[in-house]
Design a protein around this motif. Structure first.
Motif, mmCIF file in Angstrom:
data_model
loop_
_atom_site.group_PDB
_atom_site.id
_atom_site.type_symbol
_atom_site.label_atom_id
_atom_site.label_comp_id
_atom_site.label_asym_id
_atom_site.label_seq_id
_atom_site.Cartn_x
_atom_site.Cartn_y
_atom_site.Cartn_z
ATOM 1 N N ALA A 122 -4.953 4.082 2.660
ATOM 2 C CA ALA A 122 -5.134 2.951 1.735
ATOM 3 C C ALA A 122 -5.377 1.654 2.508
ATOM 4 O O ALA A 122 -6.251 0.853 2.142
ATOM 5 C CB ALA A 122 -3.921 2.816 0.819
ATOM 6 N N TRP B 112 -8.878 -0.692 2.570
ATOM 7 C CA TRP B 112 -8.918 -2.149 2.377
ATOM 8 C C TRP B 112 -9.627 -2.810 3.556
ATOM 9 O O TRP B 112 -10.503 -3.660 3.365
ATOM 10 C CB TRP B 112 -7.509 -2.717 2.220
ATOM 11 C CG TRP B 112 -7.505 -4.182 1.926
ATOM 12 C CD1 TRP B 112 -7.573 -4.761 0.683
ATOM 13 C CD2 TRP B 112 -7.461 -5.267 2.862
ATOM 14 N NE1 TRP B 112 -7.565 -6.134 0.799
ATOM 15 C CE2 TRP B 112 -7.507 -6.474 2.128
ATOM 16 C CE3 TRP B 112 -7.402 -5.337 4.245
ATOM 17 C CZ2 TRP B 112 -7.476 -7.729 2.731
ATOM 18 C CZ3 TRP B 112 -7.379 -6.583 4.865
ATOM 19 C CH2 TRP B 112 -7.413 -7.761 4.105
ATOM 20 N N TRP C 122 -0.637 6.087 2.927
ATOM 21 C CA TRP C 122 -0.462 4.651 3.182
ATOM 22 C C TRP C 122 -1.495 4.167 4.194
ATOM 23 O O TRP C 122 -2.162 3.154 3.970
ATOM 24 C CB TRP C 122 0.965 4.417 3.669
ATOM 25 C CG TRP C 122 1.278 3.032 4.118
ATOM 26 C CD1 TRP C 122 1.351 1.912 3.337
ATOM 27 C CD2 TRP C 122 1.584 2.602 5.441
ATOM 28 N NE1 TRP C 122 1.688 0.816 4.103
ATOM 29 C CE2 TRP C 122 1.841 1.225 5.397
ATOM 30 C CE3 TRP C 122 1.684 3.267 6.666
ATOM 31 C CZ2 TRP C 122 2.177 0.495 6.527
ATOM 32 C CZ3 TRP C 122 2.023 2.543 7.791
ATOM 33 C CH2 TRP C 122 2.260 1.162 7.707
ATOM 34 N N PHE D 203 0.812 -1.210 0.000
ATOM 35 C CA PHE D 203 0.000 0.000 0.000
ATOM 36 C C PHE D 203 0.852 1.269 0.000
ATOM 37 O O PHE D 203 0.322 2.365 -0.156
ATOM 38 C CB PHE D 203 -0.937 0.007 1.213
ATOM 39 C CG PHE D 203 -1.996 -1.057 1.163
ATOM 40 C CD1 PHE D 203 -3.215 -0.828 0.565
ATOM 41 C CD2 PHE D 203 -1.766 -2.308 1.726
ATOM 42 C CE1 PHE D 203 -4.195 -1.813 0.522
ATOM 43 C CE2 PHE D 203 -2.725 -3.296 1.701
ATOM 44 C CZ PHE D 203 -3.947 -3.048 1.086
#
Length: 165
Positions: free
Chosen positions: A55, A59, A52, A29
Motif C-alpha cells: 500500500a 502511494w 502494508w 496504511f
C-alpha cells in the motif's frame, strides 16, 4: 524509515513542508489487524507487513515525478526492496538515534498504539541502509524542526546510488 519512536510521524510532515510535497502517514496504511497486534504488544511478522508495504509502495509510485514523503519503519532490506519494487525512485531517510533517547520519547508520547516494550524487537529487526541503497541517515537529536532541516539538507546533498527508474 527507522525504529518506532525516532520521530517519523513528527518529522515527516515537517520535511514534506520544507520540500513542498505531500505527506502520508505510514501507519494509516496498516490494516486494522496489524494495529490490533501492535497495540497488544505483538510484533508483526513479515506476512503481516506485506499488504502494508504494498500500500505504501502504491502511494509512492503515484507520486513518481511529483515527490512526496511517506513515513514507515522499513526496517529490513527486504522491506525496502519491496517498496522499491513498487516505487523504483524512492529515496530513504533513515532516522537514527540512541536507544535510550528513543525509549524515553516512546515512554512520554501519548495516543500511539506502539508500546515501548516492542522497541527491542524493532532494533533486533533493523537492517541499516546499505551503500547500494538510495538514501541518507539523519540523527534524531534536537528539535523536530532541526531534524527536518538536516533531512532536507541531506537529501539536497545526496549523491549516492541513483534510484532505479
Amino acid at each position: 524509515m527507522g525504529v518506532a519512536g525516532t520521530g517519523k510521524t513528527t518529522v515527516g510532515p515537517l520535511l514534506a513542508e520544507r520540500l513542498g510535497v505531500p505527506y502520508a502517514e505510514g501507519d494509516d496504511f496498516h490494516p486494522a489487524v496489524n494495529i490490533a497486534k501492535m497495540t497488544a504488544g505483538v510484533p508483526l511478522t513479515d506476512a503481516d507487513r506485506g499488504p502494508w508495504l504494498d500500500a505504501i509502495g502504491t502511494w509512492a509510485r503515484g507520486r513518481a515525478g511529483l515527490g512526496g514523503v511517506v513515513s514507515g519503519s522499513a526496517l529490513k532490506r527486504a522491506y525496502r526492496d519491496r517498496l522499491r519494487a513498487g516505487a523504483p525512485g524512492v529515496v530513504f531517510v533513515h532516522l537514527t538515534g540512541d536507544r535510550a533517547l528513543i525509549e524515553d520519547r516512546m515512554t512520554h508520547r501519548r495516543g500511539h498504539f506502539m508500546p515501548a516494550a516492542l522497541l527491542d524487537s524493532q532494533f533486533a529487526t533493523l537492517q541499516p541502509l546499505q551503500p547500494d541503497e538510495a538514501g541518507v541517515e539523519v540523527e534524531v537529536t534536537g528539535t523536530p524542526e532541526e531534524i527536518a532541516a538536516r533531512a532536507a539538507q541531506a537529501l539536497q546533498a545526496y549523491t549516492g546510488p541513483t534510484p532505479h527508474t
